[in-house]
Design an enzyme around this catalytic site. Structure first.
Site, PDB file in Angstrom:
ATOM      1  N   ARG A 199      68.130  21.492  66.343  1.00 42.08           N
ATOM      2  CA  ARG A 199      67.001  20.606  66.095  1.00 42.08           C
ATOM      3  C   ARG A 199      66.735  20.606  64.599  1.00 42.08           C
ATOM      4  O   ARG A 199      66.932  21.605  63.910  1.00 42.08           O
ATOM      5  CB  ARG A 199      65.743  21.103  66.814  1.00 42.08           C
ATOM      6  N   ARG A 205      47.754  38.074  73.783  1.00 40.59           N
ATOM      7  CA  ARG A 205      46.909  39.255  73.545  1.00 40.59           C
ATOM      8  C   ARG A 205      45.604  39.174  74.343  1.00 40.59           C
ATOM      9  O   ARG A 205      45.038  38.092  74.495  1.00 40.59           O
ATOM     10  CB  ARG A 205      46.570  39.366  72.057  1.00 40.59           C
TER      11      ARG A 205
END
Ligand code: UDP
Length: 386
Positions: free
Chosen positions: A252, A178
């Site tokens: 994972r 942003r």
């Protein structure tokens, strides 16, 4: 006719599906879960020592841009607003995440306004990358190498156990960049945390007298089960369902190192550790997920990521090329079955947030009910592509 269903897994997929079937049909529904609690990886529980509500399998912040999903979860339990404002610890400094104007100004020691920052970051982007294929290319194209190496390279290598160049660009696209001072980790308009935790929400979803929950109950498929049940809905790992006949899909997993102390440990719910040399990926301090509560003591967890082996809980699907080929084989096998459906993060082998899981389970429930109504065969998966 009274239907008899088996739902394997009491996470959000199984619980939402059970809730919807119980609401619409004359049925009994057995829900089995191999763990000692419902709510899967969203399970929350008060810590015995500090009384803080702990997200036992890591932080879960509910966020969605779909009003119907927000209204749905709020119809069962009370949520309080919660905005996740994650910080990054990198080379002895604390930065704001997701990368925003504050991060850019701090990192480059500048006082840019939004347009200047945008032009500056654009000038740093790798112009040779036109169609980014990997996490790394996506980052280099839109952030340039310095921000990429500070905030993404080390963290991602620790989190995924491989080079970011081997990972899909979609993982990076989860995070916004942003050019203003908005440090809200998510873009979605509805954000919050259930006041009494997620387990209560799942218990309420499963609250019908038509639903019988069996915990600590391991599921092994046998075709005899299809003589007992009209339909079986499986929400566990798809490779486990087929006894890993085509191999193990890559995941994972994360482990947590628990600490307790007095007062406030880090002053924030989540701090990420972006240096490759720091072994943990992040630290979460759970009382900050419930700022409406007061606690003298605090509990926090260092989170470590590692490859999933046989007895670990699968968390993040890796979805490397070899995994996708294997997934195809499992999906083809699943497509040959009847009386069986596969639903949720583990059964479809996708990186899904809670609101995705709930939205898909609601949609799937409707498709299943429609297929019953029409006398057609039930959908095997909620999604077509893998
Ligand atoms: N990521 C990163 N640095 C950060 C946070 C995230 O490089 O400080 C990368 C990392 O690869 C991670 C991905 O962005 O897996 C998505 O992050 P997110 O916070 O959405 O992960 P989750 O909350 O699902 O663990």
């Amino acid at each position: 006719m009274q239907h008899k269903f088996l739902i394997v897994g009491a996470g959000f997929s199984g619980a939402v599906l059970a809730n919807q079937l119980a609401k619409e049909l004359d049925c009994t529904i057995d829900v089995w879960d191999e763990r000692s609690h419902v709510a899967g990886n969203c399970h929350t529980k008060r810590d015995a020592e500090t009384n803080v509500m702990v997200h036992e399998y890591g932080p879960h912040i509910f966020n969605t841009d779909k009003k119907e999903i927000w209204d749905f979860v709020n119809s069962f339990v009370e949520f309080k607003p919660f905005i996740n404002r994650v910080k990054a610890n990198y080379k002895g400094n604390i930065y704001s995440l997701p990368v925003n104007l504050h991060t850019i100004n701090q990192f480059f020691n500048k006082t840019f306004g939004p347009e200047e920052a945008k032009a500056f970051i654009e000038s740093l982007g790798d112009k040779t990358i036109t169609d980014p294929q990997s996490f790394e290319e996506q980052a280099l194209k839109f952030l340039g190498k310095d921000l990429y190496h500070a905030f993404f390279y080390g963290y991602t290598k620790k989190q995924w156990g491989c080079e970011p160049s081997e990972l899909p660009a979609s993982i990076l696209k989860r995070l916004p960049v942003r050019f203003n001072y908005n440090d809200n980790y998510y873009n979605n308009i509805y954000q919050g945390i259930p006041v009494n935790g997620y387990t209560e929400l799942v218990e309420k979803l499963l609250g019908s007298s038509k639903i019988n929950i069996s915990l600590n109950k391991k599921f092994n498929f046998s075709s005899e089960l299809l003589t007992t049940y009209n339909h079986i809905f499986y929400t566990g790992p798809i490779d486990a369902f087929f006894d890993y006949k085509f191999g193990r899909l890559g995941y994972r997993t994360v482990t947590f190192e628990k600490h307790t102390t007095d007062g406030d440990y880090q002053g924030n719910a989540v701090i990420n550790y972006c240096d490759e040399t720091v072994p943990h990926t992040r630290v979460h301090e759970h009382k900050h997920f419930a700022p409406w509560e007061a606690h003298d003591r605090t509990v926090y967890f260092k989170e470590f990521s590692k490859e999933t082996t046989e007895n670990d809980i699968p968390y993040y699907p890796k979805r490397l090329e070899k995994d996708k080929i294997m997934l195809d084989a499992y999906r083809t096998e699943a497509g040959r079955s009847s009386g069986l459906s596969f639903l949720g993060r583990l059964a479809t082998y996708r990186y899904m947030d809670m609101h995705h899981v709930i939205g898909e389970a609601l949609h799937f429930s409707q498709s299943f009910l429609q297929s019953l109504h029409d006398g057609k065969s039930a959908p095997v998966f909620p999604n077509t592509e893998n």
